[in-house]
Every structure is written in structure tokens, then in C-alpha cells.
Design a protein around this motif. Structure first.
Motif, PDB file in Angstrom:
ATOM      1  N   CYS A  39      30.872  31.093  49.251  1.00 34.25           N
ATOM      2  CA  CYS A  39      30.506  31.443  50.484  1.00 34.25           C
ATOM      3  C   CYS A  39      29.274  30.784  50.940  1.00 34.25           C
ATOM      4  CB  CYS A  39      30.456  33.156  50.552  1.00 34.25           C
ATOM      5  SG  CYS A  39      30.001  33.630  52.103  1.00 34.25           S
ATOM      6  N   ASP A  40      29.373  30.165  52.077  1.00 34.75           N
ATOM      7  CA  ASP A  40      28.156  29.520  52.509  1.00 34.75           C
ATOM      8  C   ASP A  40      27.237  30.541  53.550  1.00 34.75           C
ATOM      9  OD1 ASP A  40      29.643  29.637  54.781  1.00 34.75           O
ATOM     10  OD2 ASP A  40      29.430  27.472  55.400  1.00 34.75           O
ATOM     11  N   ASN A  41      27.535  31.697  53.288  1.00 37.62           N
ATOM     12  CA  ASN A  41      26.499  32.644  54.249  1.00 37.62           C
ATOM     13  C   ASN A  41      25.865  33.747  53.362  1.00 37.62           C
ATOM     14  OD1 ASN A  41      25.679  34.737  55.897  1.00 37.62           O
ATOM     15  ND2 ASN A  41      27.429  34.076  57.475  1.00 37.62           N
ATOM     16  N   LYS A  42      24.591  33.471  53.380  1.00 35.71           N
ATOM     17  CA  LYS A  42      23.777  34.594  52.243  1.00 35.71           C
ATOM     18  C   LYS A  42      23.835  35.861  52.698  1.00 35.71           C
ATOM     19  CE  LYS A  42      20.733  31.022  50.424  1.00 35.71           C
ATOM     20  NZ  LYS A  42      19.397  30.621  50.231  1.00 35.71           N
ATOM     21  N   ALA A  43      23.729  35.962  54.052  1.00 32.65           N
ATOM     22  CA  ALA A  43      23.956  37.479  54.549  1.00 32.65           C
ATOM     23  C   ALA A  43      25.042  38.065  54.237  1.00 32.65           C
ATOM     24  CB  ALA A  43      23.531  37.278  55.942  1.00 32.65           C
ATOM     25  N   THR A  44      26.273  37.199  54.253  1.00 33.19           N
ATOM     26  CA  THR A  44      27.530  37.884  54.037  1.00 33.19           C
ATOM     27  C   THR A  44      27.610  38.377  52.318  1.00 33.19           C
ATOM     28  OG1 THR A  44      28.728  36.578  55.687  1.00 33.19           O
ATOM     29  CG2 THR A  44      30.211  37.583  53.678  1.00 33.19           C
ATOM     30  N   ILE A  45      27.017  37.615  51.663  1.00 34.61           N
ATOM     31  CA  ILE A  45      26.932  37.925  50.225  1.00 34.61           C
ATOM     32  C   ILE A  45      26.156  39.147  50.050  1.00 34.61           C
ATOM     33  CG2 ILE A  45      25.951  37.199  47.979  1.00 34.61           C
ATOM     34  CD1 ILE A  45      26.803  34.296  48.782  1.00 34.61           C
ATOM     35  N   SER A  46      24.909  39.215  50.716  1.00 33.14           N
ATOM     36  CA  SER A  46      23.910  40.374  50.523  1.00 33.14           C
ATOM     37  C   SER A  46      24.734  41.864  51.202  1.00 33.14           C
ATOM     38  CB  SER A  46      22.653  40.200  51.443  1.00 33.14           C
ATOM     39  OG  SER A  46      21.910  41.048  51.512  1.00 33.14           O
ATOM     40  N   ILE A  47      25.373  41.755  52.238  1.00 32.38           N
ATOM     41  CA  ILE A  47      26.223  42.787  52.904  1.00 32.38           C
ATOM     42  C   ILE A  47      27.038  43.416  51.790  1.00 32.38           C
ATOM     43  CG2 ILE A  47      27.546  43.895  54.660  1.00 32.38           C
ATOM     44  CD1 ILE A  47      25.784  41.777  56.160  1.00 32.38           C
ATOM     45  N   ALA A  48      27.974  42.272  51.083  1.00 36.72           N
ATOM     46  CA  ALA A  48      28.837  42.548  50.297  1.00 36.72           C
ATOM     47  C   ALA A  48      28.267  43.539  49.027  1.00 36.72           C
ATOM     48  CB  ALA A  48      29.609  41.511  49.875  1.00 36.72           C
TER      49      ALA A  48
END
Length: 107
Positions: free
Chosen positions: A30-39
Motif C-alpha cells: 500500500c502506498d498510503n501510510k495513513a491507511t496502513i495505520s488505520i487498518a
């Protein structure tokens, strides 16, 4: 992300039916750190306006060890060649990574 995870799980089931068994964890790039953090974060984020019902599904797969989320910079996302208009240098770099050849290039 949830659709990609579902597709990966489907592919694993198909391979298992064909006798190719893999017990390894599926890596989702994934190229979105915020998405990884939320998941990964068990706390619901009230400020995320696009959170859908599939968040618990992703969290469940992460905790169960079915998937692993890994950050990859946008510049290394090879699939972008198929989905976006790219600058020529980036396009050529991605094209070489895929092993694509110009059949009209004079030899």
C-alpha cells in the motif's frame, strides 16, 4: 484494500484446489501510510470520513496472520503504468520492470 484481500484469498483457495498449497502470509502493498495505520490501529478514527464497514474484515485478517500490510512508495508501484498517466521517465522505468518491449522499435 478489502477487495484486493478478497481476491488474494480467492486465488489462494483456487491454488489449494489445484494442489498448490501455500501457508505463507499474503503481503499487501500500500502506498498510503495513513491507511496502513488505520487498518492496524484498534481505535476507530472519528476523523476518517471514508471508513466503510469492511474495516473490521481487514483488521481480522491482520490479527489472524492471513495478511501483512507493507508500505511501498508510489514511485515503486509498478501497477501505476496500467492505471495512470505517468511522466515519460517513470513510464519507461515501469515498462522496463515489467519486461515490456516495443515491437515497433527498429533493430
Amino acid at each position: 484494500m478489502d477487495h484486493g484481500i478478497c481476491e488474494g484469498m480467492w486465488l489462494q483457495r483456487i491454488l489449494k484446489e489445484l494442489g498448490i498449497i501455500s501457508n505463507s502470509t499474503m503481503t499487501v502493498l500500500c502506498d498510503n501510510k495513513a491507511t496502513i495505520s488505520i487498518a492496524k490501529n484498534p481505535v476507530q478514527h472519528d476523523r476518517t470520513k471514508h471508513m466503510e464497514i469492511d474495516h473490521p474484515f481487514i483488521k481480522e485478517k491482520l490479527e489472524g496472520g492471513t495478511i501483512r500490510l507493507m508500505y511501498i512508495p508510489s514511485s515503486h508501484q509498478t501497477v501505476d503504468i496500467l492505471t495512470k498517466a505517468l511522466p515519460k521517465a517513470t513510464y519507461e522505468n515501469m515498462k522496463s520492470k515489467l519486461g515490456m518491449l516495443d515491437i515497433y522499435f527498429p533493430t
